[in-house]
Design an enzyme around this catalytic site. Structure first.
Site, PDB file in Angstrom:
ATOM      1  N   LYS A 130       0.880  -1.182   0.000  1.00  0.00           N
ATOM      2  CA  LYS A 130       0.000   0.000   0.000  1.00  0.00           C
ATOM      3  C   LYS A 130       0.905   1.215   0.000  1.00  0.00           C
ATOM      4  O   LYS A 130       2.028   1.165   0.523  1.00  0.00           O
ATOM      5  CB  LYS A 130      -0.893  -0.002   1.244  1.00  0.00           C
ATOM      6  CG  LYS A 130      -2.130   0.840   1.099  1.00  0.00           C
ATOM      7  CD  LYS A 130      -3.252   0.114   0.384  1.00  0.00           C
ATOM      8  CE  LYS A 130      -4.371   1.080  -0.007  1.00  0.00           C
ATOM      9  NZ  LYS A 130      -5.541   0.370  -0.540  1.00  0.00           N
ATOM     10  N   ASP A 170      -6.812   4.297  -4.929  1.00  0.00           N
ATOM     11  CA  ASP A 170      -7.515   4.222  -3.637  1.00  0.00           C
ATOM     12  C   ASP A 170      -8.101   5.624  -3.447  1.00  0.00           C
ATOM     13  O   ASP A 170      -8.252   6.364  -4.439  1.00  0.00           O
ATOM     14  CB  ASP A 170      -6.532   3.836  -2.503  1.00  0.00           C
ATOM     15  CG  ASP A 170      -7.236   3.508  -1.181  1.00  0.00           C
ATOM     16  OD1 ASP A 170      -7.752   2.392  -1.056  1.00  0.00           O
ATOM     17  OD2 ASP A 170      -7.293   4.369  -0.281  1.00  0.00           O
TER      18      ASP A 170
HETATM   19  P1  NDP Z   1     -12.761   7.751  -3.498  1.00  0.00           P
HETATM   20  O1  NDP Z   1     -11.692   8.742  -3.285  1.00  0.00           O
HETATM   21  O2  NDP Z   1     -13.238   7.483  -4.871  1.00  0.00           O
HETATM   22  O3  NDP Z   1     -14.048   8.109  -2.601  1.00  0.00           O
HETATM   23  C1  NDP Z   1     -13.939   8.276  -1.222  1.00  0.00           C
HETATM   24  C2  NDP Z   1     -15.295   8.701  -0.697  1.00  0.00           C
HETATM   25  O4  NDP Z   1     -15.251   8.716   0.727  1.00  0.00           O
HETATM   26  C3  NDP Z   1     -15.694  10.114  -1.114  1.00  0.00           C
HETATM   27  O5  NDP Z   1     -17.087  10.192  -1.171  1.00  0.00           O
HETATM   28  C4  NDP Z   1     -15.139  10.964   0.037  1.00  0.00           C
HETATM   29  O6  NDP Z   1     -15.790  12.223   0.177  1.00  0.00           O
HETATM   30  C5  NDP Z   1     -15.473  10.059   1.208  1.00  0.00           C
HETATM   31  N1  NDP Z   1     -14.575  10.298   2.343  1.00  0.00           N
HETATM   32  C6  NDP Z   1     -13.211  10.255   2.329  1.00  0.00           C
HETATM   33  N2  NDP Z   1     -12.735  10.543   3.553  1.00  0.00           N
HETATM   34  C7  NDP Z   1     -13.820  10.765   4.340  1.00  0.00           C
HETATM   35  C8  NDP Z   1     -13.997  11.090   5.701  1.00  0.00           C
HETATM   36  N3  NDP Z   1     -12.936  11.248   6.514  1.00  0.00           N
HETATM   37  N4  NDP Z   1     -15.271  11.216   6.173  1.00  0.00           N
HETATM   38  C9  NDP Z   1     -16.331  11.050   5.353  1.00  0.00           C
HETATM   39  N5  NDP Z   1     -16.236  10.735   4.050  1.00  0.00           N
HETATM   40  C10 NDP Z   1     -14.990  10.591   3.555  1.00  0.00           C
HETATM   41  O7  NDP Z   1     -12.224   6.386  -2.815  1.00  0.00           O
HETATM   42  P2  NDP Z   1     -12.702   4.893  -3.052  1.00  0.00           P
HETATM   43  O8  NDP Z   1     -14.153   4.859  -3.287  1.00  0.00           O
HETATM   44  O9  NDP Z   1     -11.771   4.292  -4.022  1.00  0.00           O
HETATM   45  O10 NDP Z   1     -12.347   4.229  -1.642  1.00  0.00           O
HETATM   46  C11 NDP Z   1     -13.279   4.237  -0.563  1.00  0.00           C
HETATM   47  C12 NDP Z   1     -12.869   3.168   0.450  1.00  0.00           C
HETATM   48  O11 NDP Z   1     -12.836   1.875  -0.200  1.00  0.00           O
HETATM   49  C13 NDP Z   1     -11.483   3.334   1.065  1.00  0.00           C
HETATM   50  O12 NDP Z   1     -11.511   2.817   2.379  1.00  0.00           O
HETATM   51  C14 NDP Z   1     -10.614   2.426   0.203  1.00  0.00           C
HETATM   52  O13 NDP Z   1      -9.438   2.005   0.876  1.00  0.00           O
HETATM   53  C15 NDP Z   1     -11.571   1.259  -0.017  1.00  0.00           C
HETATM   54  N6  NDP Z   1     -11.275   0.403  -1.166  1.00  0.00           N
HETATM   55  C16 NDP Z   1     -11.220   0.917  -2.433  1.00  0.00           C
HETATM   56  C17 NDP Z   1     -10.989   0.088  -3.505  1.00  0.00           C
HETATM   57  C18 NDP Z   1     -11.033   0.578  -4.914  1.00  0.00           C
HETATM   58  O14 NDP Z   1     -10.983  -0.265  -5.824  1.00  0.00           O
HETATM   59  N7  NDP Z   1     -11.154   1.872  -5.166  1.00  0.00           N
HETATM   60  C19 NDP Z   1     -10.703  -1.344  -3.305  1.00  0.00           C
HETATM   61  C20 NDP Z   1     -10.901  -1.803  -1.946  1.00  0.00           C
HETATM   62  C21 NDP Z   1     -11.144  -0.937  -0.933  1.00  0.00           C
HETATM   63  P3  NDP Z   1     -15.190  13.536  -0.588  1.00  0.00           P
HETATM   64  O15 NDP Z   1     -15.558  13.375  -2.027  1.00  0.00           O
HETATM   65  O16 NDP Z   1     -15.885  14.683   0.075  1.00  0.00           O
HETATM   66  O17 NDP Z   1     -13.728  13.518  -0.347  1.00  0.00           O
END
Ligand code: NDP
Length: 449
Positions: A130, A170
């Site tokens: 990571k 991520d």
């Molecule tokens: P994105 O950056 O695409 O989206 C993240 C989302 O979470 C956004 O809506 C963001 O809001 C919100 N967010 C981030 N930080 C906070 C916070 N502190 N409080 C509230 N909302 C928050 O990321 P992903 O969708 O790719 O990833 C989301 C999760 O899934 C993570 O935990 C990641 O590790 C996990 N994951 C992702 C994978 C992937 O293929 N992408 C695979 C496996 C796990 P805003 O837009 O306002 O920042």
């Protein structure tokens, strides 16, 4: 000094905390796993004697570097870049890059550690890593993001390769960032190889990769429900997040006849009692990935209430999908969900549920799947992207979605096989034990390294 066969959770965690002071997220992730693995390991002296758990919680190496870049006004900025190469017992290091102001070593070590068991569960030959940086792409222009990505890759390129370490996206690293990073690697090394996954379809990306984590999470929930003679039809679903994982979890839920009633971002959540349909979801996807605005704009457009600064867990629902970030669902949120008779939770994000909240769900014996099982679809299709790059072929949407479906079903079966106890499936136990054995046996085979 206790002998290996005196291994206890208390002693093990005391040692881990001493060696990794202040890394609270890493402690939390290891404790959740060790709680299940220590009793299992006690039954198998070979793991115990070889100190596999101690070795599994110590990364192979950690690379930390300075990233300097200039903004559009010519001011110089300094960020910190990381790559944690955690374990390559069963394949090249594999795991995403996160760009977010909160990124630190504890968060990346927890994510890298979780990735070991998750990648093993996919049955594909994938090690675990990571990385990322404390750089926040939010509010930056495309050219600033490009300059940051190029500077970041100048250092990262020395440590990755298609058979060494293959990063992906991520939080904060989507298609735009992957494209800049991949382009810079190609320029620096003068070679076109699959050193990253999540690439654009024009340059070696895989179909279904963008959708894979969210789709896989919903498939996993479907399997859990099926195992309990139930299905998704008509179930009201609360989702947190509105990024990559949340968007495609929402799409698959809509396609399979469920009703998505909330989505959120870091500014709050929107409650849509009529349900978010595909047209509204497209609006959210455009808002978050193209315009990069707050969900409050969506609420304004559809005249819905926006709950500023709040999380969606108090909204009554049948199913909940935490898809935003770590520790976003705590014990109080769990109480709300249980009070409203929620039937099940599938983690789309990594470790979104605190240990206390997980215990509350397990005590109530409702369905609960940990991210390492239910969000493994993303890395699984990344693994399939690596295969397609190696054989220089692209598979069709159908072929990939079928493979994803099979992988998620297999993970569910493995969790049931290892987590079934007195009529209840403890998916956390099942995922931890099923993911562990393959990696542990490979490590044993290599001898003491
Ligand atoms: P994105 O950056 O695409 O989206 C993240 C989302 O979470 C956004 O809506 C963001 O809001 C919100 N967010 C981030 N930080 C906070 C916070 N502190 N409080 C509230 N909302 C928050 O990321 P992903 O969708 O790719 O990833 C989301 C999760 O899934 C993570 O935990 C990641 O590790 C996990 N994951 C992702 C994978 C992937 O293929 N992408 C695979 C496996 C796990 P805003 O837009 O306002 O920042």
């Amino acid at each position: 000094m206790p002998k290996p066969n005196d291994l206890t959770l208390e002693h093990f965690m005391a040692g881990l905390k001493r060696r990794n002071p202040g890394e609270t997220e890493f402690h939390q992730a290891v404790e959740e796993v060790a709680t299940y693995l220590i009793p299992y390991i006690q039954k198998f002296p070979k793991y115990n004697t070889a100190r596999i758990l101690e070795r599994l919680t110590e990364p192979d190496r950690i690379i930390i570097f300075r990233v300097c870049w200039e903004d559009d006004e010519g001011s110089v900025h300094v960020n910190r870049g990381y790559r944690v190469q955690f374990n390559n017992a069963i394949g090249p290091y594999k795991g995403g890059l996160r760009f977010h102001h909160s990124v630190n070593l504890s968060i990346l070590k927890f994510l890298g550690f979780e990735q070991i068991l998750k990648n093993s569960l996919t049955t594909l030959p994938l090690g675990a890593g990571k990385g990322g940086a404390d750089f926040n792409p939010k509010g930056k222009s495309d050219t600033e993001v490009m300059r940051f990505c190029q500077a970041f890759m100048i250092e990262l390129s020395k440590h990755i390769g298609e058979n060494i370490d293959v990063p992906a996206g991520d939080i904060g690293v989507g298609e735009r960032e992957i494209s800049y990073l991949f382009g810079q690697y190609k320029r620096l090394k003068n070679e076109f190889t699959g050193i990253m996954t999540g690439k654009g379809l024009e340059f070696g990306g895989s179909k279904i990769r963008k959708e894979a984590t969210g789709f896989g999470c919903v498939y996993f929930m479907q399997e859990m429900l099926k195992h309990h003679s139930d299905d998704l039809t008509g179930k009201s679903c609360v989702i947190s997040g509105s990024g990559n994982v949340a968007q495609y979890a929402a799409l698959k839920l809509i396609q399979l006849g469920a009703k998505v009633i909330t989505m959120s971002d870091s500014t709050g959540f929107v409650h849509d009692p009529d349900g978010i349909n595909e047209e509204k979801l497209n609006n959210i996807i455009e808002l978050k990935t193209v315009k990069r605005q707050s969900l409050s704009e969506y609420a304004k457009k559809y005249k819905l209430k926006f709950h500023e600064g709040k999380k969606p867990w108090a909204v009554p629902c049948h199913l909940a999908f935490p898809c935003a970030t770590q520790n976003e669902l705590d014990e109080n949120d769990a109480k709300e969900l249980l009070k409203n008779r929620c039937l099940g939770i599938a983690e789309g994000a990594n470790m979104p549920t605190t240990i206390e909240a997980v215990k509350a769900f397990q005590k109530a014996k409702i369905l609960f799947s940990p991210g390492k099982a239910s969000n493994a679809g993303g890395v699984a299709v990344s693994g399939l992207e690596m295969t397609q790059n190696s054989i220089r072929l692209s598979w069709s949407d159908k072929e990939l979605e079928d493979r994803l479906r099979v992988i998620m079903t297999n993970i569910h079966e493995e969790c049931v096989a290892h987590g079934w106890e007195d009529g209840y499936v403890d998916y956390v136990k099942g995922a931890n034990i099923a993911g562990f054995s393959k990696v542990a046996d490979a490590m044993l085979a290599y001898g003491v390294i």
